[in-house]
Scaffold this active site. Sequence first.
Site, PDB file in Angstrom:
ATOM      1  N   ARG A  87      89.581  28.149   7.341  1.00 38.26           N
ATOM      2  CA  ARG A  87      89.335  28.455   8.742  1.00 38.26           C
ATOM      3  C   ARG A  87      88.674  27.245   9.396  1.00 38.26           C
ATOM      4  NH1 ARG A  87      84.349  31.334  11.289  1.00 38.26           N
ATOM      5  NH2 ARG A  87      85.064  31.499  13.428  1.00 38.26           N
ATOM      6  N   HIS A 135      84.981  27.343  19.163  1.00 35.80           N
ATOM      7  CA  HIS A 135      83.746  27.424  18.386  1.00 35.80           C
ATOM      8  C   HIS A 135      82.707  26.549  19.084  1.00 35.80           C
ATOM      9  CE1 HIS A 135      82.146  28.364  14.105  1.00 35.80           C
ATOM     10  NE2 HIS A 135      81.126  27.885  14.794  1.00 35.80           N
ATOM     11  N   GLU A 180      81.789  34.000  17.593  1.00 30.95           N
ATOM     12  CA  GLU A 180      80.440  34.447  17.939  1.00 30.95           C
ATOM     13  C   GLU A 180      80.082  34.269  19.417  1.00 30.95           C
ATOM     14  OE1 GLU A 180      77.508  32.725  15.335  1.00 30.95           O
ATOM     15  OE2 GLU A 180      78.380  33.613  13.545  1.00 30.95           O
ATOM     16  N   ASN A 308      81.014  37.737  10.944  1.00 29.53           N
ATOM     17  CA  ASN A 308      80.135  36.752  10.311  1.00 29.53           C
ATOM     18  C   ASN A 308      78.818  37.447  10.005  1.00 29.53           C
ATOM     19  OD1 ASN A 308      82.153  34.950  10.925  1.00 29.53           O
ATOM     20  ND2 ASN A 308      80.972  33.783  12.432  1.00 29.53           N
ATOM     21  N   TYR A 310      74.995  36.933   7.943  1.00 29.21           N
ATOM     22  CA  TYR A 310      74.055  36.100   7.184  1.00 29.21           C
ATOM     23  C   TYR A 310      72.790  36.843   6.775  1.00 29.21           C
ATOM     24  CZ  TYR A 310      76.884  32.061   8.514  1.00 29.21           C
ATOM     25  OH  TYR A 310      77.919  31.177   8.655  1.00 29.21           O
ATOM     26  N   GLU A 386      82.700  34.321   8.071  1.00 29.00           N
ATOM     27  CA  GLU A 386      81.612  33.415   7.678  1.00 29.00           C
ATOM     28  C   GLU A 386      80.574  34.188   6.879  1.00 29.00           C
ATOM     29  OE1 GLU A 386      79.521  31.136  10.714  1.00 29.00           O
ATOM     30  OE2 GLU A 386      81.414  30.747  11.733  1.00 29.00           O
TER      31      GLU A 386
HETATM   32  C1  FCB Z   1      77.070  30.646  12.599  1.00 28.76           C
HETATM   33  C2  FCB Z   1      77.993  29.631  13.233  1.00 28.76           C
HETATM   34  C3  FCB Z   1      78.347  28.469  12.332  1.00 28.76           C
HETATM   35  C4  FCB Z   1      77.156  28.017  11.514  1.00 28.76           C
HETATM   36  C5  FCB Z   1      76.517  29.185  10.823  1.00 28.76           C
HETATM   37  C6  FCB Z   1      75.350  28.816   9.932  1.00 28.76           C
HETATM   38  O1  FCB Z   1      76.375  31.321  13.581  1.00 28.76           O
HETATM   39  O2  FCB Z   1      79.185  30.251  13.630  1.00 28.76           O
HETATM   40  O3  FCB Z   1      78.875  27.444  13.127  1.00 28.76           O
HETATM   41  O4  FCB Z   1      76.275  27.335  12.307  1.00 28.76           O
HETATM   42  O5  FCB Z   1      76.082  30.127  11.762  1.00 28.76           O
END
Ligand code: FCB
Length: 481
Positions: A87, A135, A180, A308, A310, A386
Amino acid sequence: MTTTTQAAPSTDAWTFPPGFLWGSATAAYQIEGAAAEGGRTPSIWDTYSHTPGRVVNGDTGDVADDHYHRYREDVALMARLGLTSYRFSVSWPRITPQVTADALGPVNPEGVQFYSDLVDELLAHGITPSVTLYHWDLPQALEDEGGWADRRTAERCGEYARVVAEALGDRVPLFITLNEPWCSAYLGYASGVHAPGRTEDAAALAAVHHLNLAHGLAAAAIREASPSSKVAITLNLAWVRPEAGSEADADAARRVDGLQNRVFLDPILHGSYPADVLADTADVTDWSFIRPGDVDVISAPLDALGINYYSPTIVRHWTRERPKETADGHGDAEAATPWIACDDVEFPTQYGPKTDMGWSIDPRGMTELLVRVAREKPGLELMVTENGAAYPDVMGEDGRVADLGRIEYLRTHLAAVHQAIEAGAPVTGYYVWSLLDNFEWAWGYGKRFGIVHVDYDTQVRTLKDSAFFYADVIKGNAVPR
Ligand code: FCB
C-alpha cells in the site's frame, strides 16, 4: 482478492484464511524525497516542515528515504519478505502540479510515469498494489485558497482521483480514496500539530465534511474510470473506552466516538450525519456547508473499509479539580488536543506498556473495532491498512536490529486480527506500518516505525528482526501463538 473468512484451526499457530493479503504500507511524503524533482510542486507538508518549530529537529521530507530514486531496490526488499501486497500513496502535487481551487490544471506526465513504473515493478514481483490517493500532502496552492475548509478542494480531489484511476486502474485492483481524514481535519485545522497548522474549530468541521465529500466524489470518479477496481477509504477508528462507569465518563466517550468515528462512518456507511455530533458542535458551526445531495455522494457503496489501529483511546470526564491530562493516544500530551466540543473531556495518562510514541499497547482494540464495523455493516470487506509500532531501534555491532518489542507488538495485534476473523469479521488483508523507517510527520525521523531500518546518512536499508518475523508469518500464512 478472496473474501473467504474461514480460518483453519491449529494448536501452535493462528492460521489465516487462504489468499489473505500480507502487506506493508507507506505514504508518499514520508518516503519519496525528491521534493523538487519530476515537476512536483510544494504540498502543505513541504511548507509546514520548512516552518521553524513545526517538526522536531527541523526535519523535512526533502530527501526522506529517497524512495523516488530507489523504488526498485525497495520493491526487491518487499519481494524478499514475501509481501503479497503493498500500500503506497500517490503525491497529488506530482500529478497535477499547477492545480488551483478552480481548475485541476494539466496532468504532469513525469509524475504519472513514476507511479506507473512503480506499479509495473510491483506486478513484475507478484506484489499487488493498493493505492491511496490522498495521504495528507495537499498541493499548497489549494491550501492558499482555503484548503479543506473550502468545498472546491473536494471537487478538485474528485478530478485528481479520475486522473490517477485512468492512468493506473488497469493494473491496480484497489484504490483507497483518503487516509485518516480525522488527522487531516482535526490535526491540520483544529490543533494545528499537522499541516497546514491552523487552529480554527469551524474550519476543522468544514474540513471533515469536505473530506467526506472528496471521498464520495473520488469514489464516483474511480468507478467510472476503472470499473474493475475496488474502492475503499481508510479511517483511523478509535477504540473509545470510558475510564470509569460514571454517566459523565460515558457521555465523554459518546462525544469522542461521535467526532472520531461516527462523523465519518455514518455519512459513508449510512448516508447521514450523527444528530448528536451536529448538536454538540452547534456553537462552533451550523454545518450549513453540507449541501442537498452531498450525503448521497458520500454514501455511495464501498467495496472495502480500511482500518488503521495503533492504540486505545481512554476518556474521562474532567472536573477542573486538577490539571487536565491530554494523553490522547495520538502522541504524547500533544500541545493541543483537537477535540472540539470536548472541553470537559480528558485523556488520562495510561500506565503499562507503551511504544516510543508514548502510545499504550492494547491489541484488544483491534478486535473490537473490526467486530464493531462488521456488525454495523454486514458483508463489507475489511482490511487493516495500518498497524505497527515505533521503537528506539539500535543497530548492533553485528549489523543486526533486534527489535523484540516490535515483534511482540505485531504478533499480538495479528492474533487480535485473527480473533476478529474467528468472530466473523470479513478481514481480507493486513498492512504493517511501515516497510521503512521514515519521516514521521511532526516527529521527523526520530521515530522509527519500519520493519526495515534506514540509515539516513547512507540510505542503506537493513532488515530488522521484525522483518524476518513478518516474512515467516507470510510464508506460513500463520502467526505463532
Ligand atoms: C498514521 C499515519 C501514518 C503514520 C502512522 C504512524 O496515523 O497514517 O502515516 O504516521 O500513523
